[in-house]
Scaffold this motif. Sequence first.
Motif, PDB file in Angstrom:
ATOM      1  N   THR A 105       0.896   0.492  -0.052  1.00  0.00           N
ATOM      2  CA  THR A 105      -0.486   0.596  -0.537  1.00  0.00           C
ATOM      3  C   THR A 105      -0.583  -0.042  -1.916  1.00  0.00           C
ATOM      4  O   THR A 105      -1.551  -0.736  -2.224  1.00  0.00           O
ATOM      5  CB  THR A 105      -0.965   2.060  -0.631  1.00  0.00           C
ATOM      6  N   HIS A 106       0.427   0.211  -2.725  1.00  0.00           N
ATOM      7  CA  HIS A 106       0.555  -0.424  -4.034  1.00  0.00           C
ATOM      8  C   HIS A 106       1.965  -0.156  -4.535  1.00  0.00           C
ATOM      9  O   HIS A 106       2.737   0.529  -3.866  1.00  0.00           O
ATOM     10  CB  HIS A 106      -0.527   0.062  -5.005  1.00  0.00           C
ATOM     11  N   MET A 107       2.300  -0.724  -5.698  1.00  0.00           N
ATOM     12  CA  MET A 107       3.696  -0.713  -6.129  1.00  0.00           C
ATOM     13  C   MET A 107       3.942   0.253  -7.284  1.00  0.00           C
ATOM     14  O   MET A 107       4.964   0.153  -7.971  1.00  0.00           O
ATOM     15  CB  MET A 107       4.117  -2.134  -6.509  1.00  0.00           C
ATOM     16  N   LEU A 152       5.124   3.489  -9.409  1.00  0.00           N
ATOM     17  CA  LEU A 152       6.474   4.040  -9.367  1.00  0.00           C
ATOM     18  C   LEU A 152       6.652   5.210  -8.408  1.00  0.00           C
ATOM     19  O   LEU A 152       7.758   5.456  -7.934  1.00  0.00           O
ATOM     20  CB  LEU A 152       6.934   4.428 -10.777  1.00  0.00           C
ATOM     21  N   ASP A 153       5.578   5.920  -8.087  1.00  0.00           N
ATOM     22  CA  ASP A 153       5.724   7.044  -7.165  1.00  0.00           C
ATOM     23  C   ASP A 153       5.578   6.610  -5.709  1.00  0.00           C
ATOM     24  O   ASP A 153       5.692   7.430  -4.805  1.00  0.00           O
ATOM     25  CB  ASP A 153       4.721   8.164  -7.499  1.00  0.00           C
ATOM     26  N   HIS A 154       5.339   5.327  -5.474  1.00  0.00           N
ATOM     27  CA  HIS A 154       5.182   4.809  -4.108  1.00  0.00           C
ATOM     28  C   HIS A 154       6.292   3.816  -3.750  1.00  0.00           C
ATOM     29  O   HIS A 154       6.705   3.735  -2.598  1.00  0.00           O
ATOM     30  CB  HIS A 154       3.809   4.139  -3.959  1.00  0.00           C
ATOM     31  N   ALA A 155       6.778   3.091  -4.760  1.00  0.00           N
ATOM     32  CA  ALA A 155       7.796   2.051  -4.545  1.00  0.00           C
ATOM     33  C   ALA A 155       9.203   2.568  -4.819  1.00  0.00           C
ATOM     34  O   ALA A 155      10.181   1.838  -4.645  1.00  0.00           O
ATOM     35  CB  ALA A 155       7.499   0.854  -5.450  1.00  0.00           C
ATOM     36  N   GLY A 206      -4.386   6.262   0.283  1.00  0.00           N
ATOM     37  CA  GLY A 206      -3.541   5.992  -0.881  1.00  0.00           C
ATOM     38  C   GLY A 206      -4.249   6.454  -2.137  1.00  0.00           C
ATOM     39  O   GLY A 206      -5.048   7.401  -2.116  1.00  0.00           O
ATOM     40  N   ASP A 207      -3.998   5.769  -3.236  1.00  0.00           N
ATOM     41  CA  ASP A 207      -4.555   6.212  -4.512  1.00  0.00           C
ATOM     42  C   ASP A 207      -5.943   5.618  -4.776  1.00  0.00           C
ATOM     43  O   ASP A 207      -6.468   5.743  -5.883  1.00  0.00           O
ATOM     44  CB  ASP A 207      -3.595   5.891  -5.661  1.00  0.00           C
ATOM     45  N   ALA A 208      -6.553   5.005  -3.755  1.00  0.00           N
ATOM     46  CA  ALA A 208      -7.969   4.641  -3.882  1.00  0.00           C
ATOM     47  C   ALA A 208      -8.793   5.913  -4.046  1.00  0.00           C
ATOM     48  O   ALA A 208      -9.875   5.874  -4.656  1.00  0.00           O
ATOM     49  CB  ALA A 208      -8.434   3.859  -2.653  1.00  0.00           C
ATOM     50  N   GLY A 268      -4.471  10.373  -1.773  1.00  0.00           N
ATOM     51  CA  GLY A 268      -3.123  10.105  -2.271  1.00  0.00           C
ATOM     52  C   GLY A 268      -2.390  11.274  -2.890  1.00  0.00           C
ATOM     53  O   GLY A 268      -1.172  11.413  -2.722  1.00  0.00           O
ATOM     54  N   HIS A 269      -3.090  12.123  -3.628  1.00  0.00           N
ATOM     55  CA  HIS A 269      -2.384  13.161  -4.401  1.00  0.00           C
ATOM     56  C   HIS A 269      -3.169  14.472  -4.436  1.00  0.00           C
ATOM     57  O   HIS A 269      -3.363  15.049  -5.511  1.00  0.00           O
ATOM     58  CB  HIS A 269      -2.135  12.681  -5.829  1.00  0.00           C
ATOM     59  N   ASP A 270      -3.622  14.933  -3.284  1.00  0.00           N
ATOM     60  CA  ASP A 270      -4.457  16.139  -3.223  1.00  0.00           C
ATOM     61  C   ASP A 270      -3.664  17.238  -2.518  1.00  0.00           C
ATOM     62  O   ASP A 270      -3.456  17.188  -1.304  1.00  0.00           O
ATOM     63  CB  ASP A 270      -5.733  15.795  -2.444  1.00  0.00           C
TER      64      ASP A 270
END
Length: 301
Positions: A137-139, A141-144, A241-243, A287-289
């Motif tokens: 989804t993106h790079m 640090l908590d995803h890559a 994701g974090d959108a 993403g973070h709920d």
Amino acid sequence: MATAAETSRAVLPLSGGEPGATVALYPFLSAECQAPPAWFQRAEGRLAPLKALGIGVSRRDYQTIPIVCFLIVHPGAGPVLVDTGLHPSVAVDPRQNLGRLGAQLFGGIDMEPSQATPAQLRALGIEPDEVTTILMTHMHLDHASAISEFPAATFLLSLREWRAATGPRSALHGYVRGQFDHAFDYRTLDFDRGADSFASFGQSFDIFGDESVRVVSTPGHTDGHMSVIARLRAREVLLAGDAIYTLRTLRESHLPARCEDEHRFRRSLREIQMYAEQTPDALIVPGHDIDAWRALEPVYE
Ligand SMILES: [Zn+2]
């Protein structure tokens, strides 16, 4: 930047597509951590930027935040990951992989070794090397974080995201180069060229050519953020994701403390909101709920 990692343009569709295919989805909880609420839901007033960083905020008021990734099992293409979760070493020493700042940002990380993505895959009878495709989804640090655990995979991400992650001062924008600076197979998707619209989304790609797994461009959180739409047997799922960090952002348009580009964040949010209105039976995963996370089933088919 000088880097071991290089990219080439993705050629779609990837192999394995089957007409009418539907997929299974396994949400993986990589870790829980404690973070200041104002990072995820923007606070009001002069002190808002400090509150977002937890300055002057009591630890008692910190919020539990899930760090997640997803396994999609496609009948023809096999196991596909969406993001990689946290590196196994984070369970022991978060600084090694996340860096000093990252380890601080994701304070009080609660992660068991069994939560590392390779371990969760093996628990399902899948060897990490069997994962041939990883959609990023993106790079951030908590995803890559666990990219190094998948040397056999092809990583798909947007061209804009690759440029942001490898550009100047990327460390100030949430990227940790050491996590992805490997001579792996990175393939970029240029949403500005050849993307189709899908539902409410202006730019999308059909990954396997069978409409089972799509990526949609949802920039703003980062320059090249993308979300994933997968087709289950009876409905669709949008891995936002974090959108959207939280469902509150989806429902109330309440923004997080920081966006790479607020205008584009709002535009992506509007596309997600329209998708939610037009597809009321879709499962939408932010993403973070932590509340949304705890309401999820272990598997969706
Ligand atoms: Zn994140």
